[in-house]
Write an enzyme that holds these catalytic residues in place. Sequence first.
Site, PDB file in Angstrom:
ATOM      1  N   ARG A  23     -12.076  31.908  -4.826  1.00 36.24           N
ATOM      2  CA  ARG A  23     -12.887  30.777  -4.368  1.00 36.24           C
ATOM      3  C   ARG A  23     -12.070  29.729  -3.621  1.00 36.24           C
ATOM      4  O   ARG A  23     -12.614  28.899  -2.923  1.00 36.24           O
ATOM      5  CB  ARG A  23     -13.579  30.101  -5.554  1.00 36.24           C
ATOM      6  CG  ARG A  23     -14.513  31.004  -6.317  1.00 36.24           C
ATOM      7  CD  ARG A  23     -14.924  30.388  -7.615  1.00 36.24           C
ATOM      8  NE  ARG A  23     -13.725  30.238  -8.469  1.00 36.24           N
ATOM      9  CZ  ARG A  23     -13.698  29.533  -9.595  1.00 36.24           C
ATOM     10  NH1 ARG A  23     -14.768  28.907 -10.008  1.00 36.24           N
ATOM     11  NH2 ARG A  23     -12.595  29.474 -10.305  1.00 36.24           N
ATOM     12  N   GLU A  28      -4.658  19.555 -10.433  1.00 33.74           N
ATOM     13  CA  GLU A  28      -4.769  18.199 -10.931  1.00 33.74           C
ATOM     14  C   GLU A  28      -3.815  17.357 -10.088  1.00 33.74           C
ATOM     15  O   GLU A  28      -2.608  17.587 -10.097  1.00 33.74           O
ATOM     16  CB  GLU A  28      -4.361  18.167 -12.406  1.00 33.74           C
ATOM     17  CG  GLU A  28      -4.559  16.840 -13.069  1.00 33.74           C
ATOM     18  CD  GLU A  28      -4.262  16.912 -14.557  1.00 33.74           C
ATOM     19  OE1 GLU A  28      -5.226  16.930 -15.353  1.00 33.74           O
ATOM     20  OE2 GLU A  28      -3.078  16.959 -14.907  1.00 33.74           O
ATOM     21  N   GLN A  47      -5.349   0.610  -6.428  1.00 35.10           N
ATOM     22  CA  GLN A  47      -5.947   0.706  -5.093  1.00 35.10           C
ATOM     23  C   GLN A  47      -5.587   2.054  -4.478  1.00 35.10           C
ATOM     24  O   GLN A  47      -4.440   2.490  -4.558  1.00 35.10           O
ATOM     25  CB  GLN A  47      -5.398  -0.428  -4.227  1.00 35.10           C
ATOM     26  CG  GLN A  47      -5.925  -0.477  -2.819  1.00 35.10           C
ATOM     27  CD  GLN A  47      -5.396  -1.702  -2.061  1.00 35.10           C
ATOM     28  OE1 GLN A  47      -5.217  -2.764  -2.628  1.00 35.10           O
ATOM     29  NE2 GLN A  47      -5.152  -1.534  -0.780  1.00 35.10           N
ATOM     30  N   ASP A  48      -6.570   2.707  -3.866  1.00 36.93           N
ATOM     31  CA  ASP A  48      -6.348   3.943  -3.116  1.00 36.93           C
ATOM     32  C   ASP A  48      -6.574   3.655  -1.645  1.00 36.93           C
ATOM     33  O   ASP A  48      -7.532   2.965  -1.280  1.00 36.93           O
ATOM     34  CB  ASP A  48      -7.319   5.044  -3.545  1.00 36.93           C
ATOM     35  CG  ASP A  48      -7.014   5.629  -4.910  1.00 36.93           C
ATOM     36  OD1 ASP A  48      -5.953   5.309  -5.485  1.00 36.93           O
ATOM     37  OD2 ASP A  48      -7.842   6.418  -5.412  1.00 36.93           O
ATOM     38  N   ASN A  49      -5.710   4.210  -0.791  1.00 35.37           N
ATOM     39  CA  ASN A  49      -5.824   4.042   0.658  1.00 35.37           C
ATOM     40  C   ASN A  49      -5.754   5.410   1.323  1.00 35.37           C
ATOM     41  O   ASN A  49      -5.114   6.324   0.803  1.00 35.37           O
ATOM     42  CB  ASN A  49      -4.689   3.173   1.199  1.00 35.37           C
ATOM     43  CG  ASN A  49      -4.704   1.780   0.605  1.00 35.37           C
ATOM     44  OD1 ASN A  49      -5.738   1.164   0.462  1.00 35.37           O
ATOM     45  ND2 ASN A  49      -3.532   1.292   0.248  1.00 35.37           N
ATOM     46  N   ARG A  59       3.879   5.394  11.329  1.00 35.07           N
ATOM     47  CA  ARG A  59       3.429   4.178  10.637  1.00 35.07           C
ATOM     48  C   ARG A  59       4.564   3.717   9.729  1.00 35.07           C
ATOM     49  O   ARG A  59       4.999   4.443   8.858  1.00 35.07           O
ATOM     50  CB  ARG A  59       2.167   4.447   9.820  1.00 35.07           C
ATOM     51  CG  ARG A  59       0.970   4.854  10.673  1.00 35.07           C
ATOM     52  CD  ARG A  59      -0.259   5.093   9.777  1.00 35.07           C
ATOM     53  NE  ARG A  59      -1.380   5.596  10.535  1.00 35.07           N
ATOM     54  CZ  ARG A  59      -2.383   4.849  10.985  1.00 35.07           C
ATOM     55  NH1 ARG A  59      -2.393   3.555  10.767  1.00 35.07           N
ATOM     56  NH2 ARG A  59      -3.386   5.403  11.657  1.00 35.07           N
ATOM     57  N   HIS A  62       7.026  -0.102   6.042  1.00 36.08           N
ATOM     58  CA  HIS A  62       6.337  -1.255   5.469  1.00 36.08           C
ATOM     59  C   HIS A  62       6.686  -1.436   3.995  1.00 36.08           C
ATOM     60  O   HIS A  62       7.016  -0.483   3.311  1.00 36.08           O
ATOM     61  CB  HIS A  62       4.821  -1.080   5.578  1.00 36.08           C
ATOM     62  CG  HIS A  62       4.345  -0.856   6.970  1.00 36.08           C
ATOM     63  ND1 HIS A  62       3.327   0.022   7.265  1.00 36.08           N
ATOM     64  CD2 HIS A  62       4.731  -1.386   8.154  1.00 36.08           C
ATOM     65  CE1 HIS A  62       3.109   0.019   8.577  1.00 36.08           C
ATOM     66  NE2 HIS A  62       3.958  -0.822   9.133  1.00 36.08           N
ATOM     67  N   LYS A  72       4.008   3.243  -4.750  1.00 39.00           N
ATOM     68  CA  LYS A  72       3.024   4.107  -4.099  1.00 39.00           C
ATOM     69  C   LYS A  72       3.206   5.551  -4.553  1.00 39.00           C
ATOM     70  O   LYS A  72       4.332   6.015  -4.733  1.00 39.00           O
ATOM     71  CB  LYS A  72       3.186   4.059  -2.579  1.00 39.00           C
ATOM     72  CG  LYS A  72       2.916   2.703  -1.966  1.00 39.00           C
ATOM     73  CD  LYS A  72       3.168   2.716  -0.474  1.00 39.00           C
ATOM     74  CE  LYS A  72       2.918   1.345   0.140  1.00 39.00           C
ATOM     75  NZ  LYS A  72       3.234   1.337   1.578  1.00 39.00           N
ATOM     76  N   TYR A 132      -2.855   7.583  -0.390  1.00 38.13           N
ATOM     77  CA  TYR A 132      -1.895   7.025  -1.344  1.00 38.13           C
ATOM     78  C   TYR A 132      -2.522   6.032  -2.297  1.00 38.13           C
ATOM     79  O   TYR A 132      -3.487   5.356  -1.990  1.00 38.13           O
ATOM     80  CB  TYR A 132      -0.692   6.420  -0.639  1.00 38.13           C
ATOM     81  CG  TYR A 132      -0.949   5.291   0.333  1.00 38.13           C
ATOM     82  CD1 TYR A 132      -0.670   3.976  -0.010  1.00 38.13           C
ATOM     83  CD2 TYR A 132      -1.438   5.549   1.609  1.00 38.13           C
ATOM     84  CE1 TYR A 132      -0.861   2.939   0.890  1.00 38.13           C
ATOM     85  CE2 TYR A 132      -1.631   4.527   2.514  1.00 38.13           C
ATOM     86  CZ  TYR A 132      -1.348   3.218   2.154  1.00 38.13           C
ATOM     87  OH  TYR A 132      -1.549   2.208   3.046  1.00 38.13           O
ATOM     88  N   ASP A 170       4.377  -2.692  14.638  1.00 38.58           N
ATOM     89  CA  ASP A 170       5.522  -1.959  14.082  1.00 38.58           C
ATOM     90  C   ASP A 170       6.704  -1.925  15.048  1.00 38.58           C
ATOM     91  O   ASP A 170       7.852  -1.874  14.613  1.00 38.58           O
ATOM     92  CB  ASP A 170       5.113  -0.540  13.694  1.00 38.58           C
ATOM     93  CG  ASP A 170       4.302  -0.495  12.399  1.00 38.58           C
ATOM     94  OD1 ASP A 170       4.131  -1.557  11.762  1.00 38.58           O
ATOM     95  OD2 ASP A 170       3.841   0.598  12.033  1.00 38.58           O
TER      96      ASP A 170
END
Length: 183
Positions: A23, A28, A47-49, A59, A62, A72, A132, A170
């Site tokens: 399938r 997990e 928080q999830d982004n 990117r 930071h 993170k 993340y 940036d």
Amino acid sequence: MIFTETKLKGCFIIEPKIINDERGYFMESFNEQTFEKGTGERVHFVQDNQSYSSRGVLRGLHYQTGEHAQAKLVRVLNGEVLDVAVDIRPNSETFGQHIAILLSGDNQKQFFIPRGFAHGFLVLSEKANFFYKCDNFYNKESEGGIKYNDSDINIDWQFDVDELIISEKDQQLPNLKIAKKVW
């Protein structure tokens, strides 16, 4: 899950157990108890982004400072990126050193980056979905950054610099020597 600490203390590569059958697969992606046991850290993610980017998008690098610093847990849902963490903890033995990890939807590896690190990534595939978790909420006044091509850090992005797609913001980031202090 297999947790492997990198040369930068506190940064872990996490490889999930993937169960494949006709399938597809099941895995997990996060379990608080397993994470704490594997890293020795108690981290409460709040928080999830998620971002979607095309080939050549870079990117970063930071970070958040002071009480708004963020740990993170990053991964790629599909596509492939070169993910980079730079140690910017002032009293660390590895201050200014970095590690680069290949994350992809195929290898399903995750990368845990604790507070006190700058973070960035470069999309190597045609498109990539990057996901993340953060242990602290974003705070604009606490944001900091380091220029992706700081010669003191010397990151090999494994990509032709002429093909990079970098935001104006940036491109204007300072070098590590003059960047906003973490603490």
